[in-house]
Design an enzyme around this catalytic site. Sequence first.
Site, PDB file in Angstrom:
ATOM      1  N   GLY A   6      -2.583   6.073  12.692  1.00 46.80           N
ATOM      2  CA  GLY A   6      -2.447   6.232  11.251  1.00 46.80           C
ATOM      3  C   GLY A   6      -2.995   5.042  10.495  1.00 46.80           C
ATOM      4  O   GLY A   6      -4.200   4.933  10.257  1.00 46.80           O
ATOM      5  N   CYS A   7      -2.125   4.128  10.138  1.00 50.87           N
ATOM      6  CA  CYS A   7      -2.503   2.990   9.292  1.00 50.87           C
ATOM      7  C   CYS A   7      -3.529   2.079   9.953  1.00 50.87           C
ATOM      8  O   CYS A   7      -4.451   1.602   9.295  1.00 50.87           O
ATOM      9  CB  CYS A   7      -1.259   2.191   8.910  1.00 50.87           C
ATOM     10  SG  CYS A   7      -0.086   3.141   7.931  1.00 50.87           S
ATOM     11  N   VAL A   8      -3.382   1.836  11.255  1.00 49.91           N
ATOM     12  CA  VAL A   8      -4.338   0.963  11.941  1.00 49.91           C
ATOM     13  C   VAL A   8      -5.724   1.587  11.898  1.00 49.91           C
ATOM     14  O   VAL A   8      -6.696   0.961  11.477  1.00 49.91           O
ATOM     15  CB  VAL A   8      -3.898   0.668  13.392  1.00 49.91           C
ATOM     16  CG1 VAL A   8      -4.985  -0.053  14.156  1.00 49.91           C
ATOM     17  CG2 VAL A   8      -2.607  -0.147  13.392  1.00 49.91           C
TER      18      VAL A   8
ATOM     19  N   SER B 265      -7.269   1.764   8.327  1.00 52.58           N
ATOM     20  CA  SER B 265      -7.694   0.445   7.864  1.00 52.58           C
ATOM     21  C   SER B 265      -8.941  -0.024   8.594  1.00 52.58           C
ATOM     22  O   SER B 265      -9.837  -0.628   7.994  1.00 52.58           O
ATOM     23  CB  SER B 265      -6.557  -0.567   8.035  1.00 52.58           C
ATOM     24  OG  SER B 265      -5.453  -0.206   7.224  1.00 52.58           O
TER      25      SER B 265
ATOM     26  N   LYS C 296       0.827  -1.192   0.000  1.00 47.52           N
ATOM     27  CA  LYS C 296       0.000   0.000   0.000  1.00 47.52           C
ATOM     28  C   LYS C 296       0.864   1.244   0.000  1.00 47.52           C
ATOM     29  O   LYS C 296       2.026   1.207   0.407  1.00 47.52           O
ATOM     30  CB  LYS C 296      -0.955  -0.015   1.186  1.00 47.52           C
ATOM     31  CG  LYS C 296      -0.294  -0.042   2.541  1.00 47.52           C
ATOM     32  CD  LYS C 296      -1.326  -0.283   3.627  1.00 47.52           C
ATOM     33  CE  LYS C 296      -0.762  -0.026   4.996  1.00 47.52           C
ATOM     34  NZ  LYS C 296      -0.384   1.330   5.296  1.00 47.52           N
TER      35      LYS C 296
END
Length: 116
Positions: A60-62, A65, A28
């Site tokens: 952020g990413c957690v 998602s 990603k």
Amino acid sequence: MLTLLEDAEISHIVPELTPNPGELVVRKTVPSAFFGTSLAAWLTQRGVQTLVVAGAVTSGCVRASVVDAMQLGFRPLVVSDCVGDRAIDPHNANLFDMKQKYAYVATLEETKALLG
């Protein structure tokens, strides 16, 4: 300067988490594992409904998602002691917020008990 590039050593998969042959690896370029990837289709084709979420960075990413997973109809379960952030305050604030709106949040031990 951008440092989280795929070829950078700090971006490599740690040996303990090396994917087995045939396991899906999602590459990603934005925080969400779903945006611009085939992950949702891959999970849907396999009848997956609940996602166990671990990783970094909580804020952020957690979080990105988890929000996308919920919006796509999946049930995210965030393993609170298997996610991390650069500082404890954003970590705790995002776990609190995800628990209130987007995901079930549980410790690893609670998750193991839930999953049998």
